[in-house]
Design a protein around this motif. Structure first.
Motif, PDB file in Angstrom:
ATOM      1  N   ALA A 146      36.573 -17.785  23.805  1.00 58.85           N
ATOM      2  CA  ALA A 146      37.380 -18.600  24.725  1.00 58.85           C
ATOM      3  C   ALA A 146      36.512 -19.621  25.448  1.00 58.85           C
ATOM      4  N   MET A 147      35.354 -19.194  25.905  1.00 61.37           N
ATOM      5  CA  MET A 147      34.463 -20.093  26.648  1.00 61.37           C
ATOM      6  C   MET A 147      34.043 -21.287  25.800  1.00 61.37           C
ATOM      7  N   ILE A 148      33.624 -21.017  24.589  1.00 62.13           N
ATOM      8  CA  ILE A 148      33.152 -22.091  23.711  1.00 62.13           C
ATOM      9  C   ILE A 148      34.308 -22.970  23.245  1.00 62.13           C
ATOM     10  N   THR A 149      35.440 -22.366  22.925  1.00 60.92           N
ATOM     11  CA  THR A 149      36.594 -23.147  22.466  1.00 60.92           C
ATOM     12  C   THR A 149      37.124 -24.047  23.573  1.00 60.92           C
ATOM     13  N   VAL A 150      37.235 -23.521  24.786  1.00 55.55           N
ATOM     14  CA  VAL A 150      37.719 -24.331  25.908  1.00 55.55           C
ATOM     15  C   VAL A 150      36.754 -25.473  26.191  1.00 55.55           C
ATOM     16  N   ARG A 151      35.450 -25.186  26.170  1.00 53.51           N
ATOM     17  CA  ARG A 151      34.465 -26.250  26.406  1.00 53.51           C
ATOM     18  C   ARG A 151      34.569 -27.333  25.338  1.00 53.51           C
ATOM     19  N   THR A 152      34.677 -26.945  24.083  1.00 53.78           N
ATOM     20  CA  THR A 152      34.757 -27.919  22.996  1.00 53.78           C
ATOM     21  C   THR A 152      36.048 -28.726  23.084  1.00 53.78           C
ATOM     22  N   ALA A 153      37.161 -28.037  23.282  1.00 51.22           N
ATOM     23  CA  ALA A 153      38.446 -28.741  23.408  1.00 51.22           C
ATOM     24  C   ALA A 153      38.438 -29.666  24.615  1.00 51.22           C
ATOM     25  N   GLY A 154      37.853 -29.215  25.721  1.00 55.61           N
ATOM     26  CA  GLY A 154      37.773 -30.044  26.922  1.00 55.61           C
ATOM     27  C   GLY A 154      36.987 -31.316  26.693  1.00 55.61           C
ATOM     28  N   VAL A 155      35.872 -31.204  25.987  1.00 56.05           N
ATOM     29  CA  VAL A 155      35.070 -32.392  25.676  1.00 56.05           C
ATOM     30  C   VAL A 155      35.850 -33.339  24.777  1.00 56.05           C
ATOM     31  N   LEU A 156      36.510 -32.792  23.764  1.00 60.85           N
ATOM     32  CA  LEU A 156      37.278 -33.641  22.848  1.00 60.85           C
ATOM     33  C   LEU A 156      38.459 -34.323  23.546  1.00 60.85           C
ATOM     34  N   VAL A 157      39.146 -33.606  24.422  1.00 65.56           N
ATOM     35  CA  VAL A 157      40.281 -34.188  25.154  1.00 65.56           C
ATOM     36  C   VAL A 157      39.782 -35.292  26.090  1.00 65.56           C
ATOM     37  N   ARG A 158      38.688 -35.026  26.782  1.00 64.77           N
ATOM     38  CA  ARG A 158      38.151 -36.044  27.689  1.00 64.77           C
ATOM     39  C   ARG A 158      37.633 -37.256  26.913  1.00 64.77           C
ATOM     40  N   ALA A 159      37.027 -37.016  25.755  1.00 67.85           N
ATOM     41  CA  ALA A 159      36.548 -38.134  24.927  1.00 67.85           C
ATOM     42  C   ALA A 159      37.726 -38.989  24.479  1.00 67.85           C
ATOM     43  N   ARG A 160      38.783 -38.349  24.053  1.00 64.88           N
ATOM     44  CA  ARG A 160      39.971 -39.094  23.602  1.00 64.88           C
ATOM     45  C   ARG A 160      40.572 -39.899  24.753  1.00 64.88           C
ATOM     46  N   ALA A 161      40.633 -39.300  25.946  1.00 61.24           N
ATOM     47  CA  ALA A 161      41.189 -39.995  27.106  1.00 61.24           C
ATOM     48  C   ALA A 161      40.372 -41.244  27.453  1.00 61.24           C
ATOM     49  N   LEU A 162      39.073 -41.184  27.199  1.00 54.48           N
ATOM     50  CA  LEU A 162      38.201 -42.328  27.462  1.00 54.48           C
ATOM     51  C   LEU A 162      38.201 -43.338  26.319  1.00 54.48           C
ATOM     52  N   GLY A 163      38.761 -42.954  25.192  1.00 55.64           N
ATOM     53  CA  GLY A 163      38.726 -43.812  24.011  1.00 55.64           C
ATOM     54  C   GLY A 163      37.392 -43.752  23.295  1.00 55.64           C
ATOM     55  N   ALA A 164      36.628 -42.683  23.540  1.00 55.22           N
ATOM     56  CA  ALA A 164      35.320 -42.524  22.890  1.00 55.22           C
ATOM     57  C   ALA A 164      35.516 -41.961  21.494  1.00 55.22           C
ATOM     58  N   ALA A 165      34.824 -42.527  20.543  1.00 57.09           N
ATOM     59  CA  ALA A 165      34.929 -42.095  19.152  1.00 57.09           C
ATOM     60  C   ALA A 165      34.032 -40.887  18.891  1.00 57.09           C
ATOM     61  N   VAL A 166      34.549 -39.944  18.121  1.00 54.33           N
ATOM     62  CA  VAL A 166      33.774 -38.803  17.662  1.00 54.33           C
ATOM     63  C   VAL A 166      33.615 -38.973  16.162  1.00 54.33           C
ATOM     64  N   ASP A 167      32.374 -39.018  15.703  1.00 57.33           N
ATOM     65  CA  ASP A 167      32.100 -39.231  14.287  1.00 57.33           C
ATOM     66  C   ASP A 167      32.518 -38.007  13.481  1.00 57.33           C
ATOM     67  N   LEU A 168      33.544 -38.171  12.661  1.00 59.42           N
ATOM     68  CA  LEU A 168      34.022 -37.090  11.801  1.00 59.42           C
ATOM     69  C   LEU A 168      33.363 -37.118  10.424  1.00 59.42           C
ATOM     70  N   GLY A 169      32.537 -38.114  10.177  1.00 59.40           N
ATOM     71  CA  GLY A 169      31.900 -38.253   8.869  1.00 59.40           C
ATOM     72  C   GLY A 169      30.985 -37.107   8.519  1.00 59.40           C
ATOM     73  N   SER A 170      30.485 -36.383   9.523  1.00 62.19           N
ATOM     74  CA  SER A 170      29.586 -35.274   9.241  1.00 62.19           C
ATOM     75  C   SER A 170      30.326 -34.050   8.712  1.00 62.19           C
ATOM     76  N   LEU A 171      31.644 -34.044   8.840  1.00 62.11           N
ATOM     77  CA  LEU A 171      32.429 -32.931   8.304  1.00 62.11           C
ATOM     78  C   LEU A 171      32.901 -33.270   6.897  1.00 62.11           C
ATOM     79  N   ARG A 172      32.607 -32.420   5.975  1.00 60.07           N
ATOM     80  CA  ARG A 172      33.028 -32.675   4.596  1.00 60.07           C
ATOM     81  C   ARG A 172      34.537 -32.701   4.477  1.00 60.07           C
ATOM     82  N   ILE A 173      35.222 -31.898   5.280  1.00 56.88           N
ATOM     83  CA  ILE A 173      36.677 -31.836   5.197  1.00 56.88           C
ATOM     84  C   ILE A 173      37.318 -33.109   5.717  1.00 56.88           C
ATOM     85  N   ALA A 174      36.559 -33.907   6.479  1.00 56.61           N
ATOM     86  CA  ALA A 174      37.121 -35.120   7.059  1.00 56.61           C
ATOM     87  C   ALA A 174      36.987 -36.318   6.124  1.00 56.61           C
TER      88      ALA A 174
END
Length: 179
Positions: A146-174
């Motif tokens: 829970a701690m790690i998932t909430v922290r990760t989701a929180g960072v991603l939600v805040r990044a999206r709210a700021l319009g900051a891009a997260v590089d998905l190219g490092s994930l093969r599934i992406a």
């Protein structure tokens, strides 16, 4: 827990925390790596969830503590957008490290104490309330997940709210398959 368990969990903790401290430009792989490690460890311990009302309360408490620590860690990590390329930038300092260290010390302290300091009291409580010993480990795995998932989701939600891009190219599934 064996000495190798203590060393494994401490090593994973140090490795994960070292990738988050300071100013970072995390890509999707770096953000999701701690979640994947925790899920992997979880498969070892969460094959069966101990039953019983008190066991479930202990597991729910572990989950709740993990949610609280996760929310606190989201509050302690700064998220911003790099103006040059709009990529996500995270900044985590000593308060963030102290929070994660406190969570680790509490978990390992309980594990050590349960076999060295308060074994009799814990066994007595567990027998009186029909709590299987595995319920405590399950609670801690749920806490960390829970701690790690909430922290990760929180960072991603805040990044999206700021319009900051997260590089998905490092994930093969992406990646899209080439035609």
């Amino acid at each position: 827990m064996s000495v190798s368990d203590y060393l494994l969990y401490t090593g994973l903790f140090v490795a994960i925390l070292a990738t988050q401290l300071g100013t970072r430009r995390p890509d999707a792989r770096r953000l999701l790596f701690p979640v994947a490690v925790t899920v992997g460890v979880g498969f070892k311990y969460l094959r069966t969830i101990p039953s019983g009302s008190t066991a479930h309360l202990i597991e729910a408490a572990g989950l709740a503590v993990g949610l609280l620590f996760g929310l606190a860690s989201v509050a302690l990590i700064h998220v911003r957008k790099d103006p040059a390329d709009s990529r996500l930038v995270t900044v985590a300092g000593w308060p963030y490290a102290a929070l994660w260290t406190l969570a680790m010390v509490l978990r390992l302290g309980f594990a050590y104490g349960s076999t060295h300091w308060f074994t009799h009291a814990l066994v007595t409580f567990s027998i009186q309330h029909r709590v299987p010993g595995t319920a405590y480990g399950t609670a801690f795995v749920l806490m960390v997940l829970a701690m790690i998932t909430v922290r990760t989701a929180g960072v991603l939600v805040r990044a999206r709210a700021l319009g900051a891009a997260v590089d998905l190219g490092s994930l093969r599934i992406a990646r899209r398959p080439a035609h």
